[in-house]
Structure formats: structure tokens, C-alpha cells
Design a protein around this motif. Structure first.
Motif, mmCIF file in Angstrom:
data_model
loop_
_atom_site.group_PDB
_atom_site.id
_atom_site.type_symbol
_atom_site.label_atom_id
_atom_site.label_comp_id
_atom_site.label_asym_id
_atom_site.label_seq_id
_atom_site.Cartn_x
_atom_site.Cartn_y
_atom_site.Cartn_z
ATOM 1 N N GLY A 1 41.842 18.136 47.022
ATOM 2 C CA GLY A 1 41.300 16.925 47.520
ATOM 3 C C GLY A 1 41.316 17.023 48.917
ATOM 4 O O GLY A 1 41.885 17.973 49.476
ATOM 5 N N ARG B 1 38.566 10.613 42.215
ATOM 6 C CA ARG B 1 39.715 10.000 42.027
ATOM 7 C C ARG B 1 39.723 8.480 42.699
ATOM 8 O O ARG B 1 40.163 7.448 42.214
ATOM 9 C CB ARG B 1 41.037 10.635 43.013
ATOM 10 C CG ARG B 1 41.760 11.578 41.950
ATOM 11 C CD ARG B 1 42.898 12.138 42.853
ATOM 12 N NE ARG B 1 42.622 13.355 42.510
ATOM 13 C CZ ARG B 1 42.536 14.453 43.359
ATOM 14 N NH1 ARG B 1 42.575 14.124 44.667
ATOM 15 N NH2 ARG B 1 42.538 15.702 42.849
ATOM 16 N N THR C 1 50.908 14.436 40.022
ATOM 17 C CA THR C 1 49.990 14.611 39.192
ATOM 18 C C THR C 1 48.721 13.592 39.614
ATOM 19 O O THR C 1 48.971 13.160 40.753
ATOM 20 C CB THR C 1 50.106 14.046 37.914
ATOM 21 O OG1 THR C 1 50.541 12.671 37.905
ATOM 22 C CG2 THR C 1 51.115 14.998 36.915
ATOM 23 N N GLN C 2 47.529 13.999 39.134
ATOM 24 C CA GLN C 2 46.284 12.938 39.563
ATOM 25 C C GLN C 2 46.698 11.570 39.288
ATOM 26 O O GLN C 2 46.273 10.688 39.999
ATOM 27 C CB GLN C 2 45.146 13.172 38.843
ATOM 28 C CG GLN C 2 44.692 14.655 38.441
ATOM 29 C CD GLN C 2 43.544 14.728 39.052
ATOM 30 O OE1 GLN C 2 43.259 13.926 39.892
ATOM 31 N NE2 GLN C 2 42.914 16.176 39.314
ATOM 32 N N GLN C 3 47.470 11.294 37.988
ATOM 33 C CA GLN C 3 47.807 9.803 37.764
ATOM 34 C C GLN C 3 48.662 9.285 38.917
ATOM 35 O O GLN C 3 48.662 8.104 39.116
ATOM 36 C CB GLN C 3 48.609 9.987 36.577
ATOM 37 C CG GLN C 3 47.835 10.038 35.184
ATOM 38 C CD GLN C 3 47.925 11.581 34.866
ATOM 39 O OE1 GLN C 3 47.638 12.551 35.536
ATOM 40 N NE2 GLN C 3 48.417 11.922 33.449
ATOM 41 N N PHE D 1 36.731 15.926 44.381
ATOM 42 C CA PHE D 1 37.592 15.204 43.804
ATOM 43 C C PHE D 1 38.251 13.958 44.359
ATOM 44 O O PHE D 1 38.622 13.093 43.519
ATOM 45 C CB PHE D 1 38.787 16.335 43.520
ATOM 46 C CG PHE D 1 38.652 17.382 42.483
ATOM 47 C CD1 PHE D 1 38.840 16.927 41.275
ATOM 48 C CD2 PHE D 1 38.103 18.810 42.847
ATOM 49 C CE1 PHE D 1 38.685 17.776 40.033
ATOM 50 C CE2 PHE D 1 37.951 19.532 41.490
ATOM 51 C CZ PHE D 1 38.369 19.186 40.277
ATOM 52 N N SER D 2 38.232 14.018 45.538
ATOM 53 C CA SER D 2 38.713 12.910 46.274
ATOM 54 C C SER D 2 37.869 11.604 45.725
ATOM 55 O O SER D 2 38.564 10.713 45.581
ATOM 56 C CB SER D 2 38.697 13.012 47.773
ATOM 57 O OG SER D 2 39.874 13.591 48.103
ATOM 58 N N GLU E 1 47.245 11.574 48.297
ATOM 59 C CA GLU E 1 46.811 12.932 48.346
ATOM 60 C C GLU E 1 47.694 13.763 49.241
ATOM 61 O O GLU E 1 47.859 15.198 48.651
ATOM 62 C CB GLU E 1 45.168 13.110 48.602
ATOM 63 C CG GLU E 1 44.558 12.741 47.352
ATOM 64 C CD GLU E 1 42.855 13.083 47.711
ATOM 65 O OE1 GLU E 1 42.075 12.961 46.674
ATOM 66 O OE2 GLU E 1 42.560 13.708 48.719
ATOM 67 N N THR F 1 50.736 14.835 47.188
ATOM 68 C CA THR F 1 51.061 15.700 46.011
ATOM 69 C C THR F 1 49.964 16.822 46.139
ATOM 70 O O THR F 1 49.850 17.285 47.354
ATOM 71 C CB THR F 1 50.029 14.938 44.855
ATOM 72 O OG1 THR F 1 48.726 14.761 45.329
ATOM 73 C CG2 THR F 1 50.797 13.459 44.448
ATOM 74 N N ILE G 1 46.071 8.167 41.460
ATOM 75 C CA ILE G 1 45.640 6.995 41.027
ATOM 76 C C ILE G 1 46.430 5.709 40.938
ATOM 77 O O ILE G 1 45.755 4.707 41.421
ATOM 78 C CB ILE G 1 44.725 7.135 39.761
ATOM 79 C CG1 ILE G 1 43.710 8.441 40.006
ATOM 80 C CG2 ILE G 1 44.174 6.142 39.232
ATOM 81 C CD1 ILE G 1 43.211 8.804 38.722
ATOM 82 N N CYS H 1 47.282 17.874 44.342
ATOM 83 C CA CYS H 1 45.986 18.183 43.721
ATOM 84 C C CYS H 1 44.969 18.519 44.566
ATOM 85 O O CYS H 1 45.198 18.331 45.896
ATOM 86 C CB CYS H 1 45.632 16.663 42.930
ATOM 87 S SG CYS H 1 47.048 16.446 41.654
#
Ligand code: ATP
Ligand code: MG
Lengths: 261, 251
Positions: free
Chosen positions: A212, A73, A128-130, A69-70, A205, A208, A133, A210
Motif C-alpha cells: 500500500g 482498503r 494484517t489487512q483487517q 490496494f490503499s 498502513e 503494518t 481496516i 501490507c
């Protein structure tokens, strides 16, 4: 033949050196924790502990997804940075007005440590992911923009003159001269952009929730498991080195060798 | 081909006074014209004006009776530094101008090889630029400049960065090529010997007036010998003009 041998011996000496570092580390740990009791065992990572942690995280299956995942992303954010950064760099290069006025601003923003974007990003996107990113993009796009602007600007004017007097139009000047001439510097800029992106990714990361590497790192802290923390740090470093060497390093070496630099 | 400069002057915004003042010059088809003068007298500026890399402040430059705006492939320039592209190999460099013109691939190959052969470089067609000596690089640059069949070839001290022996050999080769192809060449140099060796006409630019001080036709058979009596005479005469014009004030 000879070159191959040289490479081999270089790898071997590196491996021996690393082994030495690990042995020293273990000695240091044994001396400080077991013999002299300067540190508590839970406050000091050890090679053996890190290895155990590695086994554990592999067993419960959380390490591989975290890496995946890391990376995903990171790559996504980086790709966005490359596109946005080069467009911005190109614009600053094409329009003197932007070069004069926008560039100092971009320079300024670029010096902002990427972690400073985290609160802003969370307010915008939530946990979130966003959000992550976004931090990655902010962390690397501006440096890529500056680097690509510089790369183009540093093309010796004589190349452009040669092309012009051989009948190149401005599109050909860009495609046939400026792009290839600035390529080595562009690659260095992209490489630096990647290292910024990778750092920014970790800033994002850890803030948050998520899955990773950043989260695994924070879990380690929450469990007060210094070995897990150390392990994740080592993994982050290894991935950084791997991408730097395997991708950018290769391209760079190829380009430099071809041009005799 | 005819090239005419009428009352051409050039001033740079950030420099004091005219760099070139009222230049009048006509170059005939097939002529080999050399420009000599002290360093800083405006030789490169003159070449850049004709190339279209700079615009005259006043006056006009006519190629075949027409003004031009900016550089173009009918006025190819060869610079002092070879300026070959390090990301291309020898043959790709030679083909560069033809590629810009989108000539068919086989024609590019043929023409490029023709000029590489002329420069005795055909075995080096796939070499990287950094693998060549300085003299070979200048020969590749010359081959590249010749491929385009430009109306006039502009050369700005192309051999002056080379050692004497190499530059002597290259100027002999250039003369041979010129005799063979009858191109029109404007050749800038600070070496009077080189000018007398190569030129039909030598143009002396004087920094005292920032303009043409004299034009000397060289009436010698080719190939010329630098120890020939007449050659030495020409050389002395031109050298005096080149030096004399600034020497005045010092004396
Ligand atoms: N772009 C420019 N802006 C301002 N001044 C310039 C510019 N280009 C040339 N000059 C000036 O014009 C004068 C003539 O320069 P030029 O390069 O034409 O000399 P040159 O005769 O070619 O000298 P050299 O033999 O050393 O090459 C010099 O005084 C130089 O400082
Ligand atoms: Mg010059």
C-alpha cells in the motif's frame, strides 16, 4: 458558454500557479543544495528527483498496486464506517437516553487521533489487512455518527410540523422530510468522514506490512530515499483531493445549487 | 364540520402561569374566523392546540364531536414562514400532502395544477423555491395547504412577513378562494385591518385574562373596502379592545 470559459481560465490559472510553485521549489533546491550547500542532496527532495522516483516506481511496477490496494482498503473501511456511523448517529438521534449519555462518549473517542488505535488494532488482528481496516473504521465512524446526529437535529422543526399537519406518519416524516432536509449536512459529514478515513488509513498502513502507499512511504524511509517519500506524499494528497473534488465536491455543488444555497 | 373548544387551558412547564385560560369557542362549517391579539397573548398557541401540535393542559377540543390525538391532514396548517421544502420544486411541494396520502399520480397532478392555476402560478410549476419571490412562496404554500381539502384550514399570520402591498393582494386572493370553495378557516393575525377584511367573526384574545375578551361578528358585504365607514368603525372598535386590555395597567 461564458461559464465554460470561466472554468477554463480558472483551471489555467491554477495550473500556472502550480507550475510556479514547482519552479520555485526547484530554484530553492538548486540554491540550497547546489549553490550554497546548506543541505545535503539526500536530505532535500527536488522536483526532478521526485519525477525520477515516479519513473522508477512505475517501472518496477510497485506504485500502481500500492495505490490500488490503499484505495480498496480505504473504500472498504470507509463504507463500513458510513454504515456503522450512520446507524450509531440514527440511534443517538432516536433515543434521548443515548443522546444524553452515549454522545459525549462518542465525541470523546472521536477526538482520539487515529494512530492511537494502531497498537490496539495490531494486538487484536496482528499485522494484517483487517488491522488497517479496523483503524480506518475507528478513525472515521465516530465522526460520521456525530455528524449525522447533528445533521438530523439541525433540521428546522417547522418542516416536521408542516409534514405532520399534512398527515405524515413518523416513517414518512423521516423519509420525506428529515432525510432530504438534512442531506446537505449529511454530505458534509460524509466528506469529512472520508478525509478522516484516508488519514487513518495511512496511520494503519505505515505500521503494518501490507502492500500500500503507507508501505511504499516506509520503504522510501528505509532506503533513505527522500524523493520517494516525497512522491508518495504527493500521491496521497492528490488522491485525497481527487476524491474530495470529483465525488463529494460534485454532489455538494449539485445539492447546493438545486436549493439555491 | 364542527370544531368546539371547551374550557381549554394551556400552561407550559417552563413558563409562569397560563398562556391560555379557559377558552370556549365554536367554529361553524364554512366560517372564516380571525383571531387577533397582542404579540405573546397566545394566538399561535391556540392554533397549535387545534392543530394537535400541542396538547391542552385541561379542557377538550372536539372535531365533529370527537377528540383527536396529535396532528392530522384534516387540520392543515399554513405558517408565517412559507416552510416550503427547498429540495422540492414548486409542483412537488404542492403535491406533498397528496403524496403522503398516496393518491394516484394523475389525481395529484390535476389537483396540484388546479390550485397552482388558482394562485396564477402555473408557469412556475418547475421552478425551484429559491427562484420565487416572498409573495409567490406564500401562494405556493397556500396552494399546498388547499390541496388536502382539510376540514379546517389553520393559518398563523401567513401574510405578515410580506410587504403591505403583497399582503393586501394575497388577502384579497384568499377571500376569493374562500368564497369559491367555502372552506372553514381559522386565521391568526396581528393586523386588525386584515381581520375585519377577511372575517365573519373576529375573536379578540386579551393578555390580561389570557382568554377570549370579545367576539365580534363583521356584518359587511364582501368584498370589503377598508375606507368604508363601517369598516373603519369595526376597526377602531376592535383595535381599542386589543389595546385597551393591557393599556389598563399603564394608565
Ligand atoms: N413551547 C413553549 N414553551 C414555553 N412557553 C411558550 C411556548 N410556546 C409559547 N410560549 C409562551 O406562550 C406565550 C404565547 O405565545 P404565542 O406564540 O402563542 O404568542 P402569539 O400570540 O402567537 O404571539 P405573536 O403575535 O408574537 O406570534 C408567550 O409568552 C410564549 O413565551
Ligand atoms: Mg404567533
Amino acid at each position: 458558454m461564458k461559464k465554460n470559459k470561466l472554468f477554463q481560465s480558472k483551471y489555467i490559472s491554477e495550473i500556472i500557479f502550480l507550475c510556479g510553485v514547482i519552479i520555485l521549489w526547484q530554484l530553492f533546491y538548486t540554491l540550497g543544495v547546489d549553490v550554497l550547500s546548506i543541505w545535503k542532496a539526500y536530505a532535500m527532495p527536488s522536483p526532478a528527483g521526485v519525477l525520477k522516483s515516479f519513473g522508477l516506481l512505475c517501472q518496477n511496477g510497485s506504485l500502481l498496486p500500492a495505490i490500488g490496494f490503499s484505495l480498496l482498503r480505504g473504500l472498504l473501511g470507509y463504507l463500513i464506517s458510513v454504515v456503522a456511523g450512520s446507524i450509531l448517529g440514527l440511534l443517538m438521534n432516536c433515543f434521548p437516553y443515548l443522546h444524553r449519555n452515549l454522545r459525549p462518549l462518542v465525541m470523546g473517542v472521536q477526538t482520539l487521533p487515529s494512530i492511537c488505535w494502531v497498537p490496539f488494532s495490531i494486538l487484536w488482528f496482528g499485522l494484517t489487512q483487517q488491522a488497517i481496516i479496523f483503524v480506518v473504521v475507528m478513525g472515521s465512524a465516530f465522526s460520521i455518527a456525530i455528524a449525522s446526529d447533528n445533521a438530523i437535529r439541525n433540521v428546522p422543526p417547522i418542516y416536521k410540523k408542516v409534514a405532520l399537519t399534512m398527515g405524515a406518519n413518523s416513517r414518512q416524516v423521516y423519509r420525506e422530510v428529515i432525510l432530504p432536509a438534512s442531506f446537505p449536512e449529511l454530505i458534509s459529514g460524509l466528506k469529512q468522514g472520508w478525509s478522516f478515513a484516508w488519514r487513518a488509513l495511512m496511520s494503519g498502513e505505515v505500521m503494518t506490512t501490507c502492500i500500500g502507499l503507507g508501505q511504499t512511504l516506509i520503504t522510501g524511509r528505509n532506503l533513505a530515499d527522500i524523493n520517494q517519500v516525497m512522491l508518495v506524499m504527493i500521491v496521497i494528497i492528490l488522491i485525497g483531493i481527487f476524491i474530495d473534488q470529483m465525488f463529494f465536491g460534485k454532489v455538494e455543488r449539485y445539492v447546493y445549487q438545486k436549493r439555491g444555497l | 364540520m364542527s370544531l368546539i373548544l371547551k374550557n381549554v387551558s394551556k400552561t407550559f412547564e417552563d413558563a409562569k402561569g397560563d398562556v391560555l385560560n379557559n377558552i370556549n369557542l365554536e367554529i361553524q362549517n364554512g366560517e372564516f374566523v380571525c383571531v387577533v391579539g397582542q404579540s405573546g397573548c397566545g394566538k399561535s398557541t391556540l392554533l397549535n392546540l387545534i392543530a394537535g401540535l400541542e396538547k391542552p393542559t385541561s379542557g377538550e377540543i372536539l372535531l365533529n364531536g370527537k377528540r383527536f390525538d396529535g396532528p392530522s391532514a384534516n387540520r392543515v396548517v399554513m405558517f408565517q414562514e412559507h416552510a416550503l421544502f427547498p429540495w422540492l420544486n414548486v409542483i412537488e411541494n404542492v403535491k406533498f400532502g397528496m403524496k403522503l396520502a398516496s393518491l394516484p399520480a394523475n389525481e395529484q397532478e390535476e389537483t396540484a395544477m388546479k390550485y397552482l392555476r388558482m394562485m396564477q402560478l402555473e408557469e412556475y410549476r418547475d421552478y425551484a423555491i429559491h427562484q420565487l419571490s416572498g409573495g409567490m412562496r406564500q401562494r405556493v404554500a397556500l396552494a399546498r395547504a388547499l390541496t388536502l381539502d382539510s376540514e379546517i384550514l389553520l393559518m398563523d399570520e401567513p401574510f405578515s412577513a410580506l410587504d403591505k402591498q403583497t399582503s393586501n393582494r394575497l388577502r384579497a386572493e384568499l377571500q376569493e378562494i374562500w368564497l369559491k370553495t367555502k372552506r372553514t378557516i381559522l386565521f391568526i393575525t396581528h393586523s386588525v385591518e386584515e381581520a375585519v377584511y377577511l372575517a365573519d367573526r373576529v375573536i379578540v384574545i386579551s393578555p390580561a385574562v389570557n382568554s377570549i375578551a370579545d367576539v365580534i361578528s363583521i356584518d359587511l358585504e364582501r368584498p370589503r373596502y377598508v375606507y368604508d365607514e363601517k369598516f373603519v368603525d369595526y376597526r377602531h372598535r376592535i383595535l381599542e379592545e386589543v389595546q385597551g386590555n393591557t393599556g389598563n395597567e399603564k394608565k
